[in-house]
Scaffold this motif. Structure first.
Motif, PDB file in Angstrom:
ATOM      1  N   GLY A  19       0.920  -1.086  -0.009  1.00  0.00           N
ATOM      2  CA  GLY A  19      -0.093   0.027  -0.018  1.00  0.00           C
ATOM      3  C   GLY A  19       0.891   1.189   0.031  1.00  0.00           C
ATOM      4  O   GLY A  19       0.361   2.298  -0.889  1.00  0.00           O
ATOM      5  N   VAL A  20       2.028   1.257   0.903  1.00  0.00           N
ATOM      6  CA  VAL A  20       2.680   2.402   0.869  1.00  0.00           C
ATOM      7  C   VAL A  20       3.562   2.628  -0.386  1.00  0.00           C
ATOM      8  O   VAL A  20       3.633   3.755  -1.022  1.00  0.00           O
ATOM      9  CB  VAL A  20       3.537   2.471   2.068  1.00  0.00           C
ATOM     10  N   THR A  21       3.830   1.513  -1.015  1.00  0.00           N
ATOM     11  CA  THR A  21       4.490   1.619  -2.421  1.00  0.00           C
ATOM     12  C   THR A  21       3.633   2.149  -3.421  1.00  0.00           C
ATOM     13  O   THR A  21       4.014   2.879  -4.145  1.00  0.00           O
ATOM     14  CB  THR A  21       5.063   0.177  -2.817  1.00  0.00           C
ATOM     15  N   LEU A  22       2.407   1.737  -3.434  1.00  0.00           N
ATOM     16  CA  LEU A  22       1.362   2.415  -4.273  1.00  0.00           C
ATOM     17  C   LEU A  22       1.256   4.032  -4.059  1.00  0.00           C
ATOM     18  O   LEU A  22       1.205   4.447  -4.989  1.00  0.00           O
ATOM     19  CB  LEU A  22       0.045   1.695  -4.378  1.00  0.00           C
ATOM     20  N   TRP A  23       1.323   4.467  -2.956  1.00  0.00           N
ATOM     21  CA  TRP A  23       1.252   5.798  -2.520  1.00  0.00           C
ATOM     22  C   TRP A  23       2.465   6.470  -3.022  1.00  0.00           C
ATOM     23  O   TRP A  23       2.331   7.585  -3.766  1.00  0.00           O
ATOM     24  CB  TRP A  23       1.114   5.970  -1.003  1.00  0.00           C
TER      25      TRP A  23
END
Length: 219
Positions: A41-45
């Motif tokens: 999720g953080v990577t997508l952000w």
């Protein structure tokens, strides 16, 4: 994902962790549940922040990132501060889903200095699954809080950033709310599947009360 506020929250969390007796060794020992979802999720952000994606694809990636981080936060909610992360991400997910994009206040954009000079705020095309929408559904949960360096945050952002600082401090201290230290969430749940512990001795089970009573009468 606002980079500067995120770094500030991490810095505050490290400071609090050291002040409260924590150390970086505990961070290396932390084994959170479903950590791959949180990382994804953080990577997508981050991808949305460093690219210029717009439209439905950007909104979809934003929603997937929010769902992954929310799942991670819920499964690790016993870590101190993680409940604020879950609440903040949940609010951002709700308003983004209802409006198919994170609504951004035009006036907040102008106050933060994010809008280029001579450009009408309403004509701006925002990246990362965001859109200028002053009349959005639950618009007060959108990006309405201007920051002086050209960023606009939401109430949900403030919540999860505060939670991030507390989570950082808690991990450095190896602190978990409502359950002591060092015991994982899965270990707590696995005990539920083993049923009640075996009973030792006659105890006071109802089936033995009659025997106990009759024994007294015979004596």
């Amino acid at each position: 994902m606002a980079l500067i506020p995120t770094l500030l929250a991490l810095g505050v969390g490290v400071g609090l962790g050291i002040r409260w007796g924590g150390n970086f060794g505990n961070v290396a020992d932390w084994r959170p549940e479903l950590w791959m979802a949180g990382l994804g999720g953080v990577t997508l952000w981050i991808v949305l922040d460093v690219t210029s994606l717009t439209g439905s694809l950007a909104v979809l990636l934003r929603l997937v990132g929010l769902v992954l981080v929310l799942a991670f936060a819920v499964l690790n909610v016993r870590t101190g501060g993680m409940v604020l992360v879950a609440a903040g991400v949940g609010l951002n997910l709700l308003v983004t889903l209802l409006n198919w994009g994170m609504p951004v206040s035009g006036s907040a954009l102008g106050s933060s200095g994010a809008a280029p000079e001579g450009v009408e705020v309403d004509t701006l095309v925002l990246t990362g699954g965001r859109e200028v929408a002053d009349g959005a559904v639950l618009g007060f949960l959108g990006d309405v809080i201007p920051l002086p360096w050209g960023q606009v945050l939401s109430i949900g952002d403030l919540l999860w950033l505060t939670g991030l600082a507390l989570v950082t401090a808690s991990v450095m201290r190896r602190y978990q709310a409502r359950g002591g230290r060092g015991r994982s969430y899965s270990a707590s749940l696995s005990a539920l599947g083993r049923g009640p512990a075996p009973r030792r001795g006659p105890g006071l089970h109802p089936s033995r009360l009659g025997d106990r009573g009759s024994g007294r009468s015979r004596r």
